[in-house]
Design an enzyme around this catalytic site. Structure first.
Site, short mmCIF file in Angstrom:
data_model
loop_
_atom_site.label_atom_id
_atom_site.label_comp_id
_atom_site.label_asym_id
_atom_site.label_seq_id
_atom_site.Cartn_x
_atom_site.Cartn_y
_atom_site.Cartn_z
N HIS A 189 49.25 21.06 2.65
CA HIS A 189 50.51 21.80 2.81
C HIS A 189 50.38 22.84 3.92
O HIS A 189 51.24 22.94 4.80
CB HIS A 189 50.86 22.46 1.47
CG HIS A 189 52.02 23.41 1.54
ND1 HIS A 189 53.28 23.08 1.10
CD2 HIS A 189 52.10 24.70 1.99
CE1 HIS A 189 54.09 24.11 1.28
NE2 HIS A 189 53.39 25.11 1.82
N GLU A 190 49.29 23.61 3.90
CA GLU A 190 49.11 24.66 4.90
C GLU A 190 48.85 24.08 6.29
O GLU A 190 49.37 24.60 7.29
CB GLU A 190 47.96 25.59 4.49
CG GLU A 190 48.14 26.28 3.15
CD GLU A 190 49.42 27.08 3.06
OE1 GLU A 190 49.99 27.43 4.12
OE2 GLU A 190 49.88 27.35 1.94
N HIS B 227 52.02 23.20 7.88
CA HIS B 227 52.69 24.34 8.53
C HIS B 227 52.21 24.48 9.97
O HIS B 227 53.01 24.72 10.88
CB HIS B 227 52.41 25.63 7.76
CG HIS B 227 53.29 25.86 6.58
ND1 HIS B 227 54.66 25.83 6.66
CD2 HIS B 227 53.00 26.14 5.28
CE1 HIS B 227 55.18 26.09 5.47
NE2 HIS B 227 54.20 26.27 4.61
N GLU C 52 59.22 25.15 3.90
CA GLU C 52 58.42 24.85 2.71
C GLU C 52 58.63 23.40 2.28
O GLU C 52 57.67 22.71 1.92
CB GLU C 52 58.81 25.80 1.58
CG GLU C 52 58.29 27.22 1.75
CD GLU C 52 56.78 27.28 1.89
OE1 GLU C 52 56.07 26.65 1.08
OE2 GLU C 52 56.31 27.94 2.84
#
Length: 344
Positions: free
Chosen positions: A177-178, A181, A254
């Protein structure tokens, strides 16, 4: 997870849809920024040419017959602000925390080495050219975030609590997930939007008080009263519009990062499990974690970047209206986007 029905999720569609939303939001910010600069220039020249109608003044500004000083000055300030934030972004994002950087040489134990290896795996899976810097924040609450304005400057940080309370697959999902980003250049987008937003608010505030004390609101013949009326309305409306756009952009990114996690790991369950564990742990220790979050006066800097917003604790307790004012989608909506809906 037994309380949820699983279905296939269209993560490619989520990325495409939310990428379009991000482009639209950034476009709106830029248009608002330019429009405000033109408004400031129009006001300045209306003060200089007291009897001139506003229409011709505005036309001469956009055709560059009158030089748009305010627009160019605010653009210069924006560029300098972006440059400063880009240089010191890692120190800004870690302000107020006890942290240390992890490298293959500095890893203190097997757990930290495995954590570093997980990030290396996700870096390769994402096709990044540079390895992000890796930090562990010494805190009991479960959270993580990424920062950086490019692949080369990227960093990821995880709390000790999250590292110790999730299994390997769940940690990998959080890091995917990070890394997503970073891959989607989310930090660059949000930094740009935030700086443009803040400069707009400062400019409209200065313009409002200048108009208030200048007496131009009494100039009926030249249209000055209408210009001042527009400035007054914008002074109260623009902060709300900026806030709503920033929150929408944050929620959009997100959703994209969640979908990016599924793309990198090819599995939607570990992230869903991780989010549920973070939620449950936060609810079980809400008083203690609130104190820990509040110990850092700079925690608000990280709120939009966290994988989990602690103020959103509780599944299904937020209606559509309340989510408009949230940095993150509700957990219920995030799970639904991952393909998990509560059993009836």
């Amino acid at each position: 997870m037994n309380e949820y029905n699983q279905s296939a999720n269209d993560w490619r569609g989520v990325i495409r849809r939310n990428n379009r939303n991000s482009v639209i939001v950034i476009g709106i910010f830029i248009l608002m920024y330019v429009a405000l600069g033109l408004l400031v220039d129009t006001f300045i020249y209306s003060q200089r040419y007291f009897q001139a109608p506003l229409g011709p003044i505005f036309h001469q500004i956009i055709t560059l017959k009158l030089f748009p000083y305010a627009t160019l000055i605010s653009t210069f300030i924006a560029i300098i602000s972006l440059w400063i934030v880009f240089i010191f972004h890692d120190k800004i994002m870690l302000l107020g925390t006890e942290y240390h950087e992890i490298t293959p040489e500095s890893a203190a134990n097997l757990q930290e080495k495995q954590f570093y290896n997980i990030i290396e795996e996700m870096k390769v899976a994402a096709g990044l050219r540079f390895m992000p810097r890796v930090f562990i924040i010494e805190a009991d609450y479960m959270n993580a975030f990424a920062s950086g304005y490019s692949e080369k400057s990227a960093m990821v940080a995880i709390t000790r609590g999250l590292l110790e309370k999730l299994d390997r697959d769940e940690i990998q999902a959080v890091m995917a997930h990070e890394i997503s980003h970073v891959r989607h250049m989310d930090i660059k987008l949000t930094l740009m939007a935030s700086i443009l937003s803040n400069i707009m608010l400062v400019a409209i505030d200065v313009l409002f008080w200048n108009a208030y004390f200048s007496g131009s609101r009494r100039r009926e013949g030249s249209g000055g009263s209408w210009l001042v009326l527009v400035i007054i309305v914008l002074r109260y409306v623009l902060p709300l519009v900026n806030m709503m756009l920033m929150l929408f952009l944050s929620r959009t990114r997100e959703y994209m990062a969640d979908a990016g996690c599924v793309e990198l790991t090819r599995n939607n369950e570990p992230l869903a499990r991780a989010l549920l564990k973070i939620e449950g742990d936060t609810q079980a220790n809400v008083e203690d974690y609130t104190k820990q979050y509040n110990q850092s006066t700079h925690d608000s800097l990280r709120r939009e970047s966290y994988i989990y917003d602690p103020s959103m604790a509780g599944i299904g307790t937020h209606n559509a209206m309340s989510e408009w004012f949230s940095t993150h989608p509700s957990l219920e909506n995030r799970l639904a986007a991952l393909g998990y809906k509560p059993k009836k």
